[in-house]
Motif scaffolding. Sequence first.
Motif, PDB file in Angstrom:
ATOM      1  N   GLY A  64      -7.379  -0.565  -4.153  1.00 43.25           N
ATOM      2  CA  GLY A  64      -6.465   0.115  -5.055  1.00 43.25           C
ATOM      3  C   GLY A  64      -5.084   0.147  -4.441  1.00 43.25           C
ATOM      4  O   GLY A  64      -4.514  -0.879  -4.082  1.00 43.25           O
ATOM      5  N   GLU A  65      -4.521   1.358  -4.284  1.00 47.66           N
ATOM      6  CA  GLU A  65      -3.221   1.528  -3.628  1.00 47.66           C
ATOM      7  C   GLU A  65      -3.370   1.948  -2.168  1.00 47.66           C
ATOM      8  O   GLU A  65      -2.379   2.138  -1.472  1.00 47.66           O
ATOM      9  N   VAL A  90      -6.376  -3.813   1.267  1.00 52.38           N
ATOM     10  CA  VAL A  90      -6.158  -2.694   0.351  1.00 52.38           C
ATOM     11  C   VAL A  90      -7.401  -2.481  -0.501  1.00 52.38           C
ATOM     12  O   VAL A  90      -8.212  -3.386  -0.707  1.00 52.38           O
ATOM     13  N   ALA A 136       0.844  -1.203   0.000  1.00 52.41           N
ATOM     14  CA  ALA A 136       0.000   0.000   0.000  1.00 52.41           C
ATOM     15  C   ALA A 136       0.875   1.247   0.000  1.00 52.41           C
ATOM     16  O   ALA A 136       1.851   1.321   0.753  1.00 52.41           O
ATOM     17  N   GLN A 137       0.532   2.195  -0.838  1.00 55.38           N
ATOM     18  CA  GLN A 137       1.211   3.483  -0.919  1.00 55.38           C
ATOM     19  C   GLN A 137       2.725   3.336  -1.088  1.00 55.38           C
ATOM     20  O   GLN A 137       3.522   4.039  -0.463  1.00 55.38           O
ATOM     21  N   GLY A 138       3.115   2.374  -1.909  1.00 58.00           N
ATOM     22  CA  GLY A 138       4.532   2.186  -2.210  1.00 58.00           C
ATOM     23  C   GLY A 138       5.326   1.478  -1.143  1.00 58.00           C
ATOM     24  O   GLY A 138       6.556   1.390  -1.223  1.00 58.00           O
TER      25      GLY A 138
END
Length: 240
Positions: free
Chosen positions: A141-142, A139, A101-103
């Motif tokens: 999406g991201e 999650v 998530a989120q990189g």
Amino acid sequence: MKQRKPTGQWRRWHRWLGLLVALPVLVLSVTGVLLNHIESLDWADDPLPPWLARSYGVPLSEQIHGSQVDGHWYAQAGERLFMDGSAVASCSAPFQGAVAAQGLTVAGCGGDLLLLQGGEQVERLRPDQGIPAFIRLGVIGEGLVLETESVLLRFDLENLNSVVLAVPDWQPAVIEPLPAVLQPRLQAASVPASLNWQRLLQDLHAGRVFGWAGQLVMDLAALLLVMLALTGVVIWSRSR
């Protein structure tokens, strides 16, 4: 003056006492020598194998579960988080899964969020930093989703705030059995540090490994050794 010779009765007592005490004395001797040299042998802090640790009543799992993220396996064992069998951070039970998530790779450990990148811990977010009390993570999406007992929350890792997820179309972290090649290493890591070879040798030496009966046997063996010494002295003195 006529010499006094040892009687057959003393010799019989000495022989039977020796037979009775042979096995406990062997255990005492071997474990005593090993304990004297355990530091030089580098055994002191080595954990016991899982099958021996279970004999102490430690509830070790027969199968370790984890989450696969970007081709890597994340799992908790022995208060540590492992990635592909290598420890990367401290991690209290229960393991609540891992997601991307989120990189970052985000793992849930006992209510904490561990933020990982490249197999290294970047940050640890705790409940006192505003992390909701979650039971699962996932999650959409991201974005990171935290499931509480009553609601789904979309949590922002940058601003540390959350909003109620309006559309419950999310993907929870998948927790499944690890591949067979990773199971032995993580099972060994699940053994508490206090259960090591030094502990086992000390318990064998004192008879504690067999409970109160083992301790009683070792106590009797010590008393029999005293009697062996006394009967030996008597036999020697009467044969002079």
